[in-house]
Enzyme design. Structure first.
Site, PDB file in Angstrom:
ATOM      1  N   ARG A 217      22.202  47.781  40.177  1.00  0.00           N
ATOM      2  CA  ARG A 217      22.008  46.713  41.182  1.00  0.00           C
ATOM      3  C   ARG A 217      22.348  45.332  40.656  1.00  0.00           C
ATOM      4  NH1 ARG A 217      17.699  50.105  41.881  1.00  0.00           N
ATOM      5  NH2 ARG A 217      17.823  51.334  43.789  1.00  0.00           N
TER       6      ARG A 217
ATOM      7  N   LYS B 208      33.119  36.234  44.771  1.00  0.00           N
ATOM      8  CA  LYS B 208      33.412  37.349  45.674  1.00  0.00           C
ATOM      9  C   LYS B 208      34.031  38.466  44.842  1.00  0.00           C
ATOM     10  CE  LYS B 208      35.799  35.560  49.213  1.00  0.00           C
ATOM     11  NZ  LYS B 208      36.505  35.674  50.493  1.00  0.00           N
TER      12      LYS B 208
ATOM     13  N   LYS C 193      38.168  24.547  44.382  1.00  0.00           N
ATOM     14  CA  LYS C 193      37.463  25.773  44.776  1.00  0.00           C
ATOM     15  C   LYS C 193      35.985  25.656  44.416  1.00  0.00           C
ATOM     16  CE  LYS C 193      37.328  30.537  45.502  1.00  0.00           C
ATOM     17  NZ  LYS C 193      37.906  31.844  45.495  1.00  0.00           N
TER      18      LYS C 193
ATOM     19  N   HIS D 249      45.883  31.532  55.310  1.00  0.00           N
ATOM     20  CA  HIS D 249      45.601  32.932  55.032  1.00  0.00           C
ATOM     21  C   HIS D 249      45.580  33.829  56.270  1.00  0.00           C
ATOM     22  CE1 HIS D 249      44.931  31.529  51.053  1.00  0.00           C
ATOM     23  NE2 HIS D 249      44.522  32.707  50.621  1.00  0.00           N
TER      24      HIS D 249
ATOM     25  N   HIS E  62      47.549  37.227  55.655  1.00  0.00           N
ATOM     26  CA  HIS E  62      46.993  38.584  55.614  1.00  0.00           C
ATOM     27  C   HIS E  62      47.781  39.516  56.522  1.00  0.00           C
ATOM     28  CE1 HIS E  62      42.953  36.808  54.123  1.00  0.00           C
ATOM     29  NE2 HIS E  62      43.724  37.187  53.115  1.00  0.00           N
TER      30      HIS E  62
HETATM   31  N1  LIG Z   1      37.656  37.512  44.870  1.00  0.00           N
HETATM   32  C1  LIG Z   1      38.354  36.567  45.436  1.00  0.00           C
HETATM   33  O1  LIG Z   1      37.808  35.542  45.889  1.00  0.00           O
HETATM   34  C2  LIG Z   1      39.835  36.697  45.524  1.00  0.00           C
HETATM   35  C3  LIG Z   1      40.625  35.605  45.902  1.00  0.00           C
HETATM   36  C4  LIG Z   1      42.015  35.758  45.912  1.00  0.00           C
HETATM   37  C5  LIG Z   1      42.584  36.970  45.567  1.00  0.00           C
HETATM   38  N2  LIG Z   1      41.773  38.009  45.215  1.00  0.00           N
HETATM   39  C6  LIG Z   1      42.350  39.313  44.815  1.00  0.00           C
HETATM   40  O2  LIG Z   1      43.180  39.101  43.670  1.00  0.00           O
HETATM   41  C7  LIG Z   1      44.169  40.133  43.635  1.00  0.00           C
HETATM   42  C8  LIG Z   1      45.505  39.524  43.301  1.00  0.00           C
HETATM   43  O3  LIG Z   1      45.411  38.935  42.039  1.00  0.00           O
HETATM   44  P1  LIG Z   1      46.704  38.670  41.116  1.00  0.00           P
HETATM   45  O4  LIG Z   1      47.722  37.964  41.901  1.00  0.00           O
HETATM   46  O5  LIG Z   1      46.205  38.078  39.878  1.00  0.00           O
HETATM   47  O6  LIG Z   1      47.302  40.118  40.948  1.00  0.00           O
HETATM   48  P2  LIG Z   1      47.040  41.332  39.922  1.00  0.00           P
HETATM   49  O7  LIG Z   1      45.659  41.381  39.413  1.00  0.00           O
HETATM   50  O8  LIG Z   1      47.523  42.519  40.653  1.00  0.00           O
HETATM   51  O9  LIG Z   1      48.016  40.961  38.725  1.00  0.00           O
HETATM   52  C9  LIG Z   1      49.406  40.891  38.949  1.00  0.00           C
HETATM   53  C10 LIG Z   1      50.172  41.646  37.872  1.00  0.00           C
HETATM   54  O10 LIG Z   1      50.219  40.879  36.687  1.00  0.00           O
HETATM   55  C11 LIG Z   1      49.783  41.663  35.570  1.00  0.00           C
HETATM   56  N3  LIG Z   1      49.193  40.702  34.637  1.00  0.00           N
HETATM   57  C12 LIG Z   1      48.041  40.018  34.803  1.00  0.00           C
HETATM   58  N4  LIG Z   1      47.916  39.111  33.832  1.00  0.00           N
HETATM   59  C13 LIG Z   1      48.994  39.252  33.016  1.00  0.00           C
HETATM   60  C14 LIG Z   1      49.431  38.591  31.852  1.00  0.00           C
HETATM   61  N5  LIG Z   1      48.760  37.558  31.354  1.00  0.00           N
HETATM   62  N6  LIG Z   1      50.569  38.998  31.262  1.00  0.00           N
HETATM   63  C15 LIG Z   1      51.290  40.020  31.808  1.00  0.00           C
HETATM   64  N7  LIG Z   1      50.946  40.668  32.934  1.00  0.00           N
HETATM   65  C16 LIG Z   1      49.810  40.281  33.526  1.00  0.00           C
HETATM   66  C17 LIG Z   1      48.826  42.638  36.170  1.00  0.00           C
HETATM   67  O11 LIG Z   1      48.640  43.744  35.311  1.00  0.00           O
HETATM   68  C18 LIG Z   1      49.532  42.969  37.487  1.00  0.00           C
HETATM   69  O12 LIG Z   1      50.567  43.884  37.295  1.00  0.00           O
HETATM   70  C19 LIG Z   1      44.130  40.819  44.989  1.00  0.00           C
HETATM   71  O13 LIG Z   1      43.494  42.072  44.845  1.00  0.00           O
HETATM   72  C20 LIG Z   1      43.283  39.895  45.845  1.00  0.00           C
HETATM   73  O14 LIG Z   1      42.563  40.598  46.850  1.00  0.00           O
HETATM   74  C21 LIG Z   1      40.426  37.890  45.178  1.00  0.00           C
END
Ligand SMILES: NC(=O)c1ccc[n+]([C@@H]2O[C@H](COP(=O)([O-])OP(=O)(O)OC[C@H]3O[C@@H](n4cnc5c(N)ncnc54)[C@H](O)[C@@H]3O)[C@@H](O)[C@H]2O)c1
Length: 522
Positions: A132, A154, A238, A259, A263
């Site tokens: 939890r 989130k 943020k 967004h 989306h």
């Molecule tokens: N929680 C929230 O408030 C929130 C807000 C925005 C987005 N998100 C989520 O974030 C995700 C997208 O995040 P993202 O764009 O970082 O994508 P991701 O986590 O898919 O990373 C993108 C790619 O880059 C690679 N990678 C990451 N860091 C690296 C590095 N330093 N060197 C080499 N490769 C690296 C990863 O392995 C992946 O292949 C989505 O799932 C989205 O829903 C969440």
């Protein structure tokens, strides 16, 4: 904020997490992960064990962190999770829970997520749900995760019904943004993160826009003069917004600027577009809406287009998908018990809500971002569906002597990684349900998308799958992990082969690899 080199110093940004939760800090700087004392303070004196979740791409960073935690006397556990969205599944979360259980992970132990937003979303969710809620630390390694995903609390995973449908508000104990991690990030992923930075500029901090306009090329590289400041300023935007609204009851909505359409584009493109690319188009759309509603000047809309395209982000989208986008936006809102709402600007830095805009206004804003289909799609990687039938979700534990030890998550990762190398956007899905498989085959036929299909047991008796395959409008290759002809007699006949473009069997995951190569070549 930065030292004389502009690189070395660390900026600390406080996020006031909200009622009932502790405030925490986001640290931004080059080398923040190397600060052993800082790590010690963050993990805290009560923990004995630390679990580090990371994808393969971040193995070196995770190993270095693990070594540091061990020097500090903690027991460590490294959990390699699938890459990107393949990590955000209930099956992967269950694997993590199992590993925590085996390691005797208690309520005072700590989870660390090292990677992009997908990894930090998963790590935060695992931490929120284990016993939890245990303490967790976010180590974002993409621009997007630093300025957005890892800040705000989130966490979540995806389900077959949609993205981020299961999750929890569970703020981290701290966020470590080590700018050195960005050195290995592919340029397209780096640029995608800039869309969220530009969004922060338009909703709250126009200095961000000035900095990008002064040196757009610098914003695209980890060594750019202003990148550290751009990240710090965006995190502050943020942090300010979420500090007053942890649970997204009001003010946090402004972060959705761009967004609503983004989306819908992501869904329409079956998540083959990067999030930031879709957000970039959504920002221009929202700006056009505001202009048409008499809120924003044409110059300010032009500024949206210019600043986004100066860093290489798209500002338009194929015009032939408007009806589908509108449906998706309406359905998404309905699913969340909401009406169609857009964040718009009453001028730079002054976000407002536009609820239920007239259809003519929406259509006019769409017309302003619409591109001819061929222009938009020419540079995109080709979409491919890899569809898996019943029981394949249990790969790894299911009769490994026949089907091998690679897990289903491993299969997904292999297909996606190879797809990227081959210039394909591979979407891997699995179902135990015949109707679902038929619907996916219809979708492939309607979208003219090539398919790699492992119908599993349906191969031998499903005329419904056979008839759906027969409607294909692009290449379709039937694959099998094992060699059916070397097995029980009932497996010797495939009702699918006669209507498939080819069949590859008996090579384990190699069957999928060869099929993807054939699709890429053809
Ligand atoms: N929680 C929230 O408030 C929130 C807000 C925005 C987005 N998100 C989520 O974030 C995700 C997208 O995040 P993202 O764009 O970082 O994508 P991701 O986590 O898919 O990373 C993108 C790619 O880059 C690679 N990678 C990451 N860091 C690296 C590095 N330093 N060197 C080499 N490769 C690296 C990863 O392995 C992946 O292949 C989505 O799932 C989205 O829903 C969440």
């Amino acid at each position: 904020m930065t030292g004389p080199t502009g690189q070395r110093s660390t900026t600390r940004i406080r996020v006031g997490a909200g009622p009932g939760t502790e405030p925490y800090e986001v640290l931004v700087g080059r080398g923040v992960l190397a600060d052993r004392d800082g790590l010690h303070r963050l993990i805290g004196p009560r923990a004995r064990r630390v679990a580090i979740l990371h994808p393969r791409a971040l193995t070196d960073t995770a190993d270095a962190l693990r070594a540091r935690a061990e020097e500090l006397g903690y027991e460590t556990l490294a959990l390699r999770v699938p890459d990107a969205e393949a990590a955000k599944t209930a099956a992967v979360a269950a694997d993590c829970w199992e590993a925590l259980g085996r390691a005797g992970f208690t309520r005072t132990d700590v989870v660390i997520g090292v990677g992009g937003g997908a990894t930090t979303d998963l790590a935060g969710f695992v931490a929120a749900s284990w016993l939890r809620g245990v303490r967790w630390i976010a180590v974002p390694t993409t621009v997007l995760a630093m300025v957005d995903a890892a800040v705000g609390g989130k966490t979540g995973i995806n389900t077959a019904e949609g993205k981020n449908l299961v999750g929890a508000f569970h703020p981290p104990a701290g966020v470590l943004c080590d700018l050195a991690a960005l050195d290995t990030l592919p340029e397209d992923d780096h640029v995608s993160g800039l869309a969220e930075i530009i969004k922060a500029g338009f909703i709250a901090d126009p200095v961000i826009l000035d900095l990008i306009e002064a040196d757009p090329a610098g914003a695209r590289t980890p060594s750019g003069t202003h990148l550290a400041e751009l990240i710090v300023r965006s995190v502050r935007v943020k942090a300010d917004v979420v500090s007053g609204d942890l649970r997204e009851s009001g003010p946090r909505e402004v972060l959705n600027y761009g967004h609503t359409l983004a989306h819908a584009i992501e869904k329409n493109e079956r998540y083959t577009w990067r999030h930031g690319e879709a957000v970039a188009v959504g920002l221009v759309f929202a700006a056009e809406l505001a202009r048409l509603d008499g809120r924003l000047s044409a110059d300010e809309v032009r500024r949206h287009r210019e600043v986004l395209s100066s860093v290489g982000l798209p500002t338009g989208y194929r015009g032939d998908r408007w009806a589908a986008l509108l449906d998706t936006m309406r359905l998404d809102k309905k699913a969340r018990g909401d009406t169609l709402r857009f964040i718009v600007l009453d001028g730079t830095g002054r976000p407002a809500v536009l609820a239920d805009p007239a259809p003519e206004l929406l259509a006019a804003a769409h017309a302003a971002i619409a591109l001819p289909h061929t222009g938009a799609a020419a540079a995109d990687p080709r979409p491919v569906l890899v569809l898996n039938g019943p029981n394949l979700g249990r790969l790894g534990s299911r009769e490994p002597g026949i089907y091998g030890t690679t897990t289903y998550a491993g299969l997904v990762e292999e297909c996606r990684t190879l797809g990227k190398e081959l210039g394909l956007d591979v979407d891997v899905r699995q179902t135990d349900d015949e109707g679902q498989l038929v619907r996916w085959l219809h979708e492939a036929a309607d979208r003219e998308v090539p398919v790699v299909l492992n119908p599993a047991a349906f191969t031998h008796y499903s005329y419904a799958v056979r008839d759906a395959v027969a409607q294909r409008t692009a290449q379709l290759i039937e694959v099998h992990l094992s060699q059916p002809h070397a097995r029980e007699p009932f497996r010797h006949h495939s009702v699918v082969s006669a209507v498939a473009g080819g069949t590859i069997a008996g090579l384990g995951i190699g069957s999928y690899r060869l099929a993807l190569h054939a699709i890429a070549a053809g």
